[in-house]
Design a protein around this motif. Sequence first.
Motif, short mmCIF file in Angstrom:
data_model
loop_
_atom_site.label_atom_id
_atom_site.label_comp_id
_atom_site.label_asym_id
_atom_site.label_seq_id
_atom_site.Cartn_x
_atom_site.Cartn_y
_atom_site.Cartn_z
N GLN A 17 25.87 44.74 27.53
CA GLN A 17 25.22 45.50 28.60
C GLN A 17 25.64 45.02 29.98
N ASP A 18 25.99 43.74 30.07
CA ASP A 18 26.39 43.18 31.36
C ASP A 18 27.82 43.53 31.71
N VAL A 19 28.55 44.02 30.74
CA VAL A 19 29.96 44.36 30.95
C VAL A 19 30.06 45.87 31.13
N ALA A 20 30.38 46.30 32.35
CA ALA A 20 30.45 47.74 32.61
C ALA A 20 31.84 48.26 32.30
N GLY A 21 31.89 49.51 31.84
CA GLY A 21 33.18 50.13 31.53
C GLY A 21 33.85 49.43 30.35
N PRO A 58 44.70 42.02 34.70
CA PRO A 58 44.75 41.38 36.01
C PRO A 58 43.50 40.54 36.30
N PRO A 59 43.57 39.66 37.29
CA PRO A 59 42.45 38.77 37.63
C PRO A 59 41.18 39.57 37.99
N GLY A 60 40.05 39.00 37.59
CA GLY A 60 38.78 39.55 38.04
C GLY A 60 38.32 40.82 37.34
N THR A 61 38.98 41.18 36.24
CA THR A 61 38.64 42.44 35.58
C THR A 61 37.60 42.28 34.47
N GLY A 62 37.14 41.05 34.25
CA GLY A 62 36.05 40.87 33.30
C GLY A 62 36.45 40.25 31.98
N LYS A 63 37.59 39.58 31.94
CA LYS A 63 38.03 38.98 30.67
C LYS A 63 37.07 37.87 30.24
N THR A 64 36.75 36.98 31.19
CA THR A 64 35.82 35.89 30.88
C THR A 64 34.44 36.45 30.51
N LEU A 65 34.03 37.44 31.29
CA LEU A 65 32.73 38.06 31.06
C LEU A 65 32.65 38.65 29.66
N LEU A 66 33.70 39.36 29.25
CA LEU A 66 33.74 39.99 27.93
C LEU A 66 33.73 38.94 26.82
N ILE A 115 40.05 30.34 26.11
CA ILE A 115 41.04 29.63 26.93
C ILE A 115 41.50 30.56 28.04
N ASP A 116 41.04 30.28 29.26
CA ASP A 116 41.43 31.11 30.40
C ASP A 116 42.83 30.67 30.86
N GLU A 117 43.56 31.59 31.45
CA GLU A 117 44.90 31.29 31.99
C GLU A 117 45.76 30.55 30.97
N GLN A 194 30.15 52.35 37.31
CA GLN A 194 29.36 51.62 36.31
C GLN A 194 29.21 50.15 36.70
N ILE A 195 30.28 49.57 37.24
CA ILE A 195 30.22 48.16 37.66
C ILE A 195 29.28 48.01 38.85
N PHE A 196 29.37 48.96 39.81
CA PHE A 196 28.41 48.93 40.92
C PHE A 196 26.98 48.96 40.39
N VAL A 198 25.74 47.91 37.62
CA VAL A 198 25.34 46.61 37.07
C VAL A 198 24.96 45.64 38.19
N HIS A 199 25.81 45.58 39.22
CA HIS A 199 25.59 44.57 40.25
C HIS A 199 24.55 44.97 41.30
N LEU A 200 24.24 46.26 41.37
CA LEU A 200 23.21 46.71 42.32
C LEU A 200 21.81 46.44 41.79
N ALA A 222 38.92 45.28 41.44
CA ALA A 222 38.53 44.78 40.13
C ALA A 222 37.02 44.54 40.14
N GLY A 223 36.45 44.33 38.96
CA GLY A 223 35.01 44.07 38.87
C GLY A 223 34.57 42.92 39.76
N ALA A 224 35.38 41.88 39.83
CA ALA A 224 35.02 40.72 40.65
C ALA A 224 34.94 41.11 42.13
N ASP A 225 35.83 42.02 42.57
CA ASP A 225 35.80 42.48 43.96
C ASP A 225 34.52 43.27 44.23
P1 ATP Z 1 40.27 35.77 35.94
O1 ATP Z 1 41.47 36.27 35.22
O2 ATP Z 1 40.46 35.64 37.43
O3 ATP Z 1 39.63 34.57 35.31
P2 ATP Z 1 38.46 37.57 34.66
O4 ATP Z 1 39.18 38.79 34.22
O5 ATP Z 1 38.13 36.55 33.66
O6 ATP Z 1 39.21 36.96 35.89
P3 ATP Z 1 35.68 37.53 35.21
O7 ATP Z 1 35.66 36.09 35.57
O8 ATP Z 1 35.16 37.92 33.90
O9 ATP Z 1 37.15 38.08 35.38
O10 ATP Z 1 34.95 38.39 36.31
C1 ATP Z 1 34.42 37.79 37.47
C2 ATP Z 1 33.10 38.45 37.81
O11 ATP Z 1 33.33 39.80 38.20
C3 ATP Z 1 32.15 38.55 36.65
O12 ATP Z 1 31.37 37.40 36.51
C4 ATP Z 1 31.31 39.74 37.04
O13 ATP Z 1 30.33 39.38 37.98
C5 ATP Z 1 32.31 40.65 37.73
N1 ATP Z 1 32.90 41.62 36.80
C6 ATP Z 1 34.20 41.73 36.47
N2 ATP Z 1 34.41 42.74 35.61
C7 ATP Z 1 33.20 43.28 35.37
C8 ATP Z 1 32.73 44.36 34.55
N3 ATP Z 1 33.56 45.07 33.79
N4 ATP Z 1 31.41 44.63 34.57
C9 ATP Z 1 30.56 43.92 35.32
N5 ATP Z 1 30.93 42.90 36.11
C10 ATP Z 1 32.23 42.57 36.14
#
Ligand code: ATP
Length: 269
Positions: A17-21, A58-66, A115-117, A194-196, A198-200, A222-225
Amino acid sequence: SRAQLFEKGTKVNVTFQDVAGLDEAKVEVMEIVDFLKNPKKYTALGGKIPKGALLVGPPGTGKTLLAKAMAGEAQVPFFSISGSDFVELFVGVGASRVRDLFKQAREKAPCIIFIDEIDAIGRARGRNAIVSNDERENTLNQLLVEMDGFGGDTGIIILAATNRPDVLDSALLRPGRFDRQISIDRPDVKGRQQIFNVHLKAIKISETLDIHKLAEQTPGFAGADIANVCNEAALIAARKGKAAVDMSDFQDAIDRVIGGLEKKHKLIS
Ligand code: ATP
């Protein structure tokens, strides 16, 4: 801190639920979650459960989150470490860190190791790298040894994130290692909305806020942005003494984040 490089099998509260899209990626990872929850269902018919999957994007797209959400959904402990952490380590330490990580994971199985990066240690051997090649290769070799050292029914799933799958050592991509790739792309306008959303949830917003318009005004984000925009907007509104965050605050926040992204881009290129 340097002393603790990985989160030690912590429990996570993050769920899908915390992961949008990321709808397609979610379908793929749900299968892996089911392996963790019901391993016998799969091994009963003689199938081998995969050990690892690569999250590519790409960075910040939610890989760690997923990855965290997978642990949350399967209700298993989550171990995480970043490949770049190894870069700063002294000679000989990288391999022993890997050994230590897997030892702890085996004790807590079923579990997820993230394992990130991974490209920081997983680059094709024999190419230039920041760390001395020997040290990086030792670390990579230890990772391969550990991955081969347990059966698919041990209940350890190893996820690794990268935005450069092309530079990875082919040994990492062989069957029984990271043989599945799940692509995590930058969100389209629907995904951004959808990401907005979640964060709103955490923010006091004005009734007139047009979320669709925000999504339209943030192409390439990206989601992080987007998470960053929501937070900046709340701070901007608070500074102005407002009771709720409105469209103009978001506009300012978007400009600020775009400015930051451009600066980052200039530094890299
Ligand atoms: P990196 O490659 O830089 O480590 P990443 O792909 O692992 O980046 P995350 O660390 O998962 O990205 O995302 C950073 C933050 O951005 C998340 O903690 C979350 O707040 C927000 N975010 C990114 N993608 C999403 C998403 N799909 N839905 C909701 N929030 C997101």
